[in-house]
Design a protein around this motif. Structure first.
Motif, PDB file in Angstrom:
ATOM      1  N   ASP A   1       0.874  -1.177   0.000  1.00 38.91           N
ATOM      2  CA  ASP A   1       0.000   0.000   0.000  1.00 38.91           C
ATOM      3  C   ASP A   1       0.902   1.214   0.000  1.00 38.91           C
ATOM      4  N   GLY A   2       1.060   1.831  -1.166  1.00 43.69           N
ATOM      5  CA  GLY A   2       2.028   2.904  -1.300  1.00 43.69           C
ATOM      6  C   GLY A   2       3.431   2.339  -1.292  1.00 43.69           C
ATOM      7  N   SER A   3       4.265   2.850  -0.383  1.00 39.31           N
ATOM      8  CA  SER A   3       5.660   2.387  -0.316  1.00 39.31           C
ATOM      9  C   SER A   3       5.863   1.315   0.751  1.00 39.31           C
ATOM     10  N   ALA A   4       4.801   0.923   1.439  1.00 39.36           N
ATOM     11  CA  ALA A   4       4.935  -0.030   2.538  1.00 39.36           C
ATOM     12  C   ALA A   4       4.105  -1.287   2.290  1.00 39.36           C
ATOM     13  N   PHE A   5       4.506  -2.370   2.970  1.00 41.19           N
ATOM     14  CA  PHE A   5       3.757  -3.627   2.922  1.00 41.19           C
ATOM     15  C   PHE A   5       3.058  -3.852   4.263  1.00 41.19           C
ATOM     16  N   PHE A   6       1.860  -4.462   4.193  1.00 42.78           N
ATOM     17  CA  PHE A   6       1.080  -4.739   5.387  1.00 42.78           C
ATOM     18  C   PHE A   6       0.568  -6.181   5.326  1.00 42.78           C
ATOM     19  N   PRO A   7       0.533  -6.883   6.481  1.00 41.34           N
ATOM     20  CA  PRO A   7       0.012  -8.263   6.479  1.00 41.34           C
ATOM     21  C   PRO A   7      -1.495  -8.270   6.257  1.00 41.34           C
ATOM     22  N   VAL A   8      -1.956  -9.108   5.337  1.00 39.78           N
ATOM     23  CA  VAL A   8      -3.392  -9.153   5.011  1.00 39.78           C
ATOM     24  C   VAL A   8      -3.983 -10.549   5.153  1.00 39.78           C
ATOM     25  N   SER A   9      -3.140 -11.561   5.300  1.00 39.27           N
ATOM     26  CA  SER A   9      -3.631 -12.922   5.449  1.00 39.27           C
ATOM     27  C   SER A   9      -2.724 -13.659   6.425  1.00 39.27           C
ATOM     28  N   HIS A  10      -3.337 -14.359   7.387  1.00 35.40           N
ATOM     29  CA  HIS A  10      -2.602 -14.934   8.513  1.00 35.40           C
ATOM     30  C   HIS A  10      -2.821 -16.443   8.547  1.00 35.40           C
ATOM     31  N   PRO A  11      -1.742 -17.227   8.473  1.00 36.62           N
ATOM     32  CA  PRO A  11      -1.895 -18.671   8.257  1.00 36.62           C
ATOM     33  C   PRO A  11      -2.570 -19.425   9.400  1.00 36.62           C
ATOM     34  N   LEU A  12      -2.546 -18.873  10.615  1.00 34.65           N
ATOM     35  CA  LEU A  12      -3.134 -19.578  11.760  1.00 34.65           C
ATOM     36  C   LEU A  12      -4.365 -18.856  12.312  1.00 34.65           C
ATOM     37  N   GLU A  13      -4.962 -17.990  11.501  1.00 37.39           N
ATOM     38  CA  GLU A  13      -6.075 -17.170  12.002  1.00 37.39           C
ATOM     39  C   GLU A  13      -7.241 -18.030  12.476  1.00 37.39           C
ATOM     40  N   THR A  14      -7.499 -19.116  11.784  1.00 32.05           N
ATOM     41  CA  THR A  14      -8.631 -19.980  12.171  1.00 32.05           C
ATOM     42  C   THR A  14      -8.154 -21.362  12.618  1.00 32.05           C
ATOM     43  N   ALA A  15      -6.871 -21.487  12.908  1.00 35.13           N
ATOM     44  CA  ALA A  15      -6.301 -22.805  13.222  1.00 35.13           C
ATOM     45  C   ALA A  15      -6.753 -23.313  14.579  1.00 35.13           C
ATOM     46  N   ALA A  16      -6.880 -24.623  14.677  1.00 34.06           N
ATOM     47  CA  ALA A  16      -7.151 -25.280  15.953  1.00 34.06           C
ATOM     48  C   ALA A  16      -5.846 -25.453  16.721  1.00 34.06           C
ATOM     49  N   LEU A  17      -5.964 -25.825  17.990  1.00 34.30           N
ATOM     50  CA  LEU A  17      -4.786 -25.987  18.841  1.00 34.30           C
ATOM     51  C   LEU A  17      -3.787 -26.966  18.241  1.00 34.30           C
ATOM     52  N   SER A  18      -4.268 -28.095  17.743  1.00 36.89           N
ATOM     53  CA  SER A  18      -3.358 -29.101  17.190  1.00 36.89           C
ATOM     54  C   SER A  18      -2.607 -28.579  15.977  1.00 36.89           C
ATOM     55  N   ASP A  19      -3.262 -27.736  15.177  1.00 32.41           N
ATOM     56  CA  ASP A  19      -2.610 -27.163  13.997  1.00 32.41           C
ATOM     57  C   ASP A  19      -1.502 -26.189  14.397  1.00 32.41           C
ATOM     58  N   ILE A  20      -1.721 -25.445  15.453  1.00 31.66           N
ATOM     59  CA  ILE A  20      -0.704 -24.495  15.924  1.00 31.66           C
ATOM     60  C   ILE A  20       0.508 -25.238  16.454  1.00 31.66           C
ATOM     61  N   VAL A  21       0.269 -26.260  17.239  1.00 34.56           N
ATOM     62  CA  VAL A  21       1.369 -27.030  17.828  1.00 34.56           C
ATOM     63  C   VAL A  21       2.223 -27.669  16.735  1.00 34.56           C
ATOM     64  N   ARG A  22       1.572 -28.117  15.648  1.00 34.95           N
ATOM     65  CA  ARG A  22       2.298 -28.814  14.568  1.00 34.95           C
ATOM     66  C   ARG A  22       2.759 -27.873  13.455  1.00 34.95           C
ATOM     67  N   TYR A  23       2.550 -26.581  13.611  1.00 36.83           N
ATOM     68  CA  TYR A  23       2.917 -25.658  12.526  1.00 36.83           C
ATOM     69  C   TYR A  23       4.423 -25.756  12.269  1.00 36.83           C
ATOM     70  N   PRO A  24       4.830 -25.862  10.994  1.00 36.50           N
ATOM     71  CA  PRO A  24       6.253 -26.105  10.678  1.00 36.50           C
ATOM     72  C   PRO A  24       7.180 -25.036  11.242  1.00 36.50           C
ATOM     73  N   LYS A  25       8.298 -25.487  11.760  1.00 37.96           N
ATOM     74  CA  LYS A  25       9.316 -24.572  12.267  1.00 37.96           C
ATOM     75  C   LYS A  25      10.086 -23.949  11.104  1.00 37.96           C
ATOM     76  N   ILE A  26      10.622 -22.775  11.345  1.00 41.52           N
ATOM     77  CA  ILE A  26      11.419 -22.078  10.336  1.00 41.52           C
ATOM     78  C   ILE A  26      12.800 -22.726  10.244  1.00 41.52           C
ATOM     79  N   GLN A  27      13.255 -22.919   9.017  1.00 40.96           N
ATOM     80  CA  GLN A  27      14.606 -23.427   8.794  1.00 40.96           C
ATOM     81  C   GLN A  27      15.532 -22.249   8.505  1.00 40.96           C
ATOM     82  N   TRP A  28      16.491 -22.025   9.374  1.00 35.58           N
ATOM     83  CA  TRP A  28      17.368 -20.860   9.237  1.00 35.58           C
ATOM     84  C   TRP A  28      18.611 -21.249   8.448  1.00 35.58           C
ATOM     85  N   HIS A  29      18.831 -20.572   7.344  1.00 37.15           N
ATOM     86  CA  HIS A  29      19.993 -20.874   6.511  1.00 37.15           C
ATOM     87  C   HIS A  29      20.529 -19.613   5.824  1.00 37.15           C
ATOM     88  N   GLN A  30      20.063 -18.454   6.248  1.00 35.80           N
ATOM     89  CA  GLN A  30      20.488 -17.205   5.607  1.00 35.80           C
ATOM     90  C   GLN A  30      21.986 -16.964   5.789  1.00 35.80           C
TER      91      GLN A  30
END
Length: 366
Positions: A77-106
């Protein structure tokens, strides 16, 4: 005299479009698109600090949107970015617990030994903070509702976020060739007019997780933690300071967050970073605005201990140049000059001499 920080982190960094000739194929911040300035460039601009930290690929943007490593969709929006969709917005507890961990390799931005031995190293935050990450994954309003009505879900999100953050700092710090002097931890706890949670709810629900997280970060490094938060968070400043924070970068434009007010709330040994407007000082110097200079340099001196820095990352060449002028002016004050301004207020002869010294010398090209 205060130390000066320009161009090193997401807090003081320079956007790609501000200095396009310095643009790189990697970003210092994946959303802000700040330039990972080389150490000598930071020094040339007037910084006592040099940047270290992760280097990120630029996001693959389609139709002004991209999905980040956490699964969050961002839209421009203009020169900035804003979050508009959230992967766990409607997730159940089990889905949150199993959500994939980030792999750090930068990759890590390198620093040569002669630079590391002579300048201070500031390591940028490798990821969002605890509350920010929960908001990104769940959405701000949904997570706030979870805190009130579904503590199991809120706890799972806080635990997932805390583990992700610790892993990110562990990866970054173990990959750096030199121990940093400062690490950035950024977590927005409020908005312009107030806090996301009441002070009571913050202390009850958020602070215990934050205490555990920051304790674990201090176990990873002896570097001082610079805590950044946007928003009107004055009611909880002491609560955060008691978590072992030595440096604060705060939003002095928010309600009740003027520099004198936040200085009053914090212990006298705590350092304020970027709370005074270095760019405004530089513009006043360039325009020989003596009243503006007197006001800004007095505020800086009276809020010591401080690290002088821009209020935010720099969006244009003009802002970069203003920061350079501000830094040059500060360097043209002696320790004795600065103490006189701190103790008795602006002294005309001191200010006039520093203006002439600053404007008589050729500043580095930006």
């Amino acid at each position: 005299m205060p130390l000066i920080d320009i161009g090193t982190t997401s807090l003081t960094g320079i956007r790609n479009n501000a200095l396009p000739h310095k643009a790189k194929d990697k970003a210092a911040h994946p959303v802000y698109g700040t330039v990972p300035l080389e150490p000598l460039d930071c020094i040339r601009l007037g910084s006592d600090f040099v940047r270290s930290g992760l280097l990120f690929d630029f996001p693959a943007i389609t139709d002004d949107s991209f999905i980040d490593a956490y699964g969050v969709k961002w839209t421009q929006d203009g020169s900035a970015f804003f979050p508009v969709s959230h992967p766990l917005e409607t997730a159940a507890l089990s889905d949150i617990v199993r959500y994939p961990k980030i792999q750090w390799h930068q990759k890590i931005q390198p620093i040569e030994s002669n630079i590391a031995n002579n300048y201070l190293i500031i390591a940028d935050a490798p990821c969002p903070g605890l509350l920010n990450l929960c908001f990104m994954l769940r959405s701000t309003w949904q997570f706030m509702e979870d805190i009130a009505d579904n503590w199991q879900i809120a706890t799972a999100l806080l635990e997932w976020s805390a583990e992700t953050i610790v892993d990110a700092y562990k990866y970054m710090l173990s990959s750096l060739p030199y121990e940093p002097d400062i690490i950035i931890y950024a977590d927005d706890l409020g908005h312009q007019d107030g806090m996301f949670f009441s002070p009571l709810d913050f202390r009850k629900y958020i602070r215990p997780f934050m205490h555990s997280l920051l304790t674990r970060l201090r176990q990873l490094t002896s570097a001082a933690i610079c805590f950044h938060s946007c928003g009107a968070i004055r009611p909880i400043l002491k609560d955060v300071a008691e978590l072992g924070i030595k440096i604060f970068n705060l939003d002095t434009k928010a309600k009740g967050m003027s520099v004198p007010e936040i200085r009053q709330e914090l212990p006298p040994h705590v350092v304020l970073h970027g709370s005074n407007d270095l760019c405004a000082l530089g513009r006043s110097v360039a325009n020989r605005d003596r009243a503006g200079i007197a006001r800004l340099i007095t505020e800086l001196a009276k809020s010591s201990p401080v690290i002088a820095a821009p209020l935010d990352n720099l969006l244009s060449t003009e802002e970069v140049l203003a920061a350079v002028y501000g830094a040059a002016f500060i360097r043209n004050l002696s320790d004795d000059d600065f103490e006189k301004i701190r103790n008795i207020g602006p002294v005309r002869s001191i200010i006039e001499e520093a203006i002439e010294k600053t404007l008589s010398k050729e500043l580095p090209a930006v």
